[in-house]
Design an enzyme around this catalytic site. Structure first.
Site, short mmCIF file in Angstrom:
data_model
loop_
_atom_site.label_atom_id
_atom_site.label_comp_id
_atom_site.label_asym_id
_atom_site.label_seq_id
_atom_site.Cartn_x
_atom_site.Cartn_y
_atom_site.Cartn_z
N SER A 110 101.42 -40.79 -35.53
CA SER A 110 100.14 -40.79 -34.83
C SER A 110 98.98 -40.81 -35.84
O SER A 110 99.16 -41.28 -36.96
CB SER A 110 100.06 -39.59 -33.89
OG SER A 110 101.04 -39.69 -32.87
N GLY A 111 97.82 -40.26 -35.46
CA GLY A 111 96.60 -40.43 -36.25
C GLY A 111 96.72 -40.10 -37.72
O GLY A 111 96.44 -40.95 -38.58
N HIS A 112 97.13 -38.88 -38.05
CA HIS A 112 97.21 -38.48 -39.45
C HIS A 112 98.28 -39.28 -40.19
O HIS A 112 98.09 -39.70 -41.34
CB HIS A 112 97.47 -36.98 -39.55
CG HIS A 112 97.53 -36.47 -40.96
ND1 HIS A 112 96.55 -36.74 -41.89
CD2 HIS A 112 98.47 -35.72 -41.61
CE1 HIS A 112 96.88 -36.17 -43.05
NE2 HIS A 112 98.04 -35.56 -42.89
N ASP A 160 109.37 -40.37 -35.74
CA ASP A 160 108.51 -39.82 -34.70
C ASP A 160 109.37 -39.49 -33.48
O ASP A 160 110.32 -40.22 -33.16
CB ASP A 160 107.41 -40.82 -34.32
CG ASP A 160 106.27 -40.15 -33.57
OD1 ASP A 160 105.25 -39.82 -34.20
OD2 ASP A 160 106.41 -39.94 -32.34
N ASP A 161 109.03 -38.40 -32.81
CA ASP A 161 109.83 -37.94 -31.67
C ASP A 161 109.47 -38.62 -30.36
O ASP A 161 110.13 -38.39 -29.34
CB ASP A 161 109.71 -36.42 -31.53
CG ASP A 161 110.40 -35.68 -32.67
OD1 ASP A 161 111.25 -36.29 -33.34
OD2 ASP A 161 110.09 -34.49 -32.89
N HIS A 191 83.89 -27.83 -58.82
CA HIS A 191 84.69 -27.29 -59.92
C HIS A 191 85.30 -25.94 -59.60
O HIS A 191 84.74 -25.13 -58.85
CB HIS A 191 83.83 -27.17 -61.19
CG HIS A 191 82.69 -26.18 -61.02
ND1 HIS A 191 82.83 -24.84 -61.30
CD2 HIS A 191 81.42 -26.35 -60.58
CE1 HIS A 191 81.69 -24.21 -61.06
NE2 HIS A 191 80.82 -25.11 -60.62
N HIS A 239 93.61 -27.38 -44.18
CA HIS A 239 93.07 -28.66 -43.70
C HIS A 239 91.56 -28.65 -43.92
O HIS A 239 90.84 -27.86 -43.31
CB HIS A 239 93.38 -28.86 -42.22
CG HIS A 239 92.97 -30.20 -41.70
ND1 HIS A 239 93.34 -30.65 -40.46
CD2 HIS A 239 92.22 -31.20 -42.23
CE1 HIS A 239 92.84 -31.87 -40.25
NE2 HIS A 239 92.15 -32.21 -41.33
N ILE A 262 84.88 -30.42 -39.34
CA ILE A 262 84.13 -31.55 -39.87
C ILE A 262 82.69 -31.16 -40.20
O ILE A 262 82.01 -30.47 -39.43
CB ILE A 262 84.17 -32.73 -38.86
CG1 ILE A 262 83.58 -33.99 -39.48
CG2 ILE A 262 83.51 -32.36 -37.54
CD1 ILE A 262 83.85 -35.24 -38.66
#
Length: 205
Positions: free
Chosen positions: A11-13, A34-35, A135, A144, A165
């Site tokens: 999927s997306g990721h 994928d399931d 740094h 994430h 985000i």
């Protein structure tokens, strides 16, 4: 190094990981597990089985988890480690990575990311599109970092935290493990208890 890559999750990721892998031009072939049995391909790449088939591909593929959810990604990644899978890390060719930056296996660095010198990023992390890490940061395992997040210098993000985000973290700041920082939020002092935090500056909700 094995010359084939297997991505768990189409999927997306998983698609973004596949796109990075294609641009890296490092693997002879790239496939998915994928399931969802109704999906036969993704990004033009074949889905060759489900997550139940992982063990049959250990010898032939490098394997990475393409699932955005931190807890699910952690669970599958640790299973891969336990069975001795070869787990790569991926860096988009248009990311900028400074000297003395350490990146753990299973971590993916997306397009437009800047990681400045002397930063340590753990295993199984997502450093998403256009985010910046200055740094001497320490990003622990299975974090994430969403698109457009900006971390100033000497920031420490604890294991399995999620930064929404466009969020911003001021310098010399610690965010403990298991936190969720809302989209557009600003962290200007240490976050010492797990939980959900939102606002400018953040407050726990």
């Amino acid at each position: 190094m094995k010359n084939k890559l297997l991505i768990i999750g189409a999927s997306g990721h998983g698609k973004v990981i596949a796109d990075i892998a294609l641009k890296m031009n490092k693997w002879k072939s790239i496939s998915f597990l994928d399931d969802d049995l109704s999906i036969k391909s993704s990004m033009g790449l074949e889905i060759i089985g489900t997550s139940d088939d992982i063990s049959s591909h250990i010898d032939d593929y490098e394997i990475i988890v393409g699932i955005g959810n931190n807890a699910t990604r952690k669970s599958i990644h640790e299973m891969l480690e336990a069975v001795g899978a070869s787990i790569p890390f991926l860096i988009h060719p248009h990311a900028v990575v400074g000297d003395q930056v350490e990146i753990g296996v299973g971590t993916v660095v997306m397009a437009g990311v800047v990681i400045n010198c002397c930063t340590n990023i753990g295993k199984g992390c997502i450093v998403n599109t256009g985010s910046t890490i200055d740094h001497d940061n320490k990003i622990e395992d299975f974090v994430h970092i969403s698109p457009g997040v900006h971390l100033a210098g000497t920031v420490n993000i604890g294991q399995s935290s999620w930064l929404g985000i466009g969020s911003i973290v001021s310098n010399n700041t610690i965010i403990t493990s298991g936190c969720k920082i809302g989209a557009g939020s600003v962290v200007i002092k240490d976050v010492t208890e797990p939980g959900v935090y939102v606002g400018v500056p953040v407050r726990r909700v």
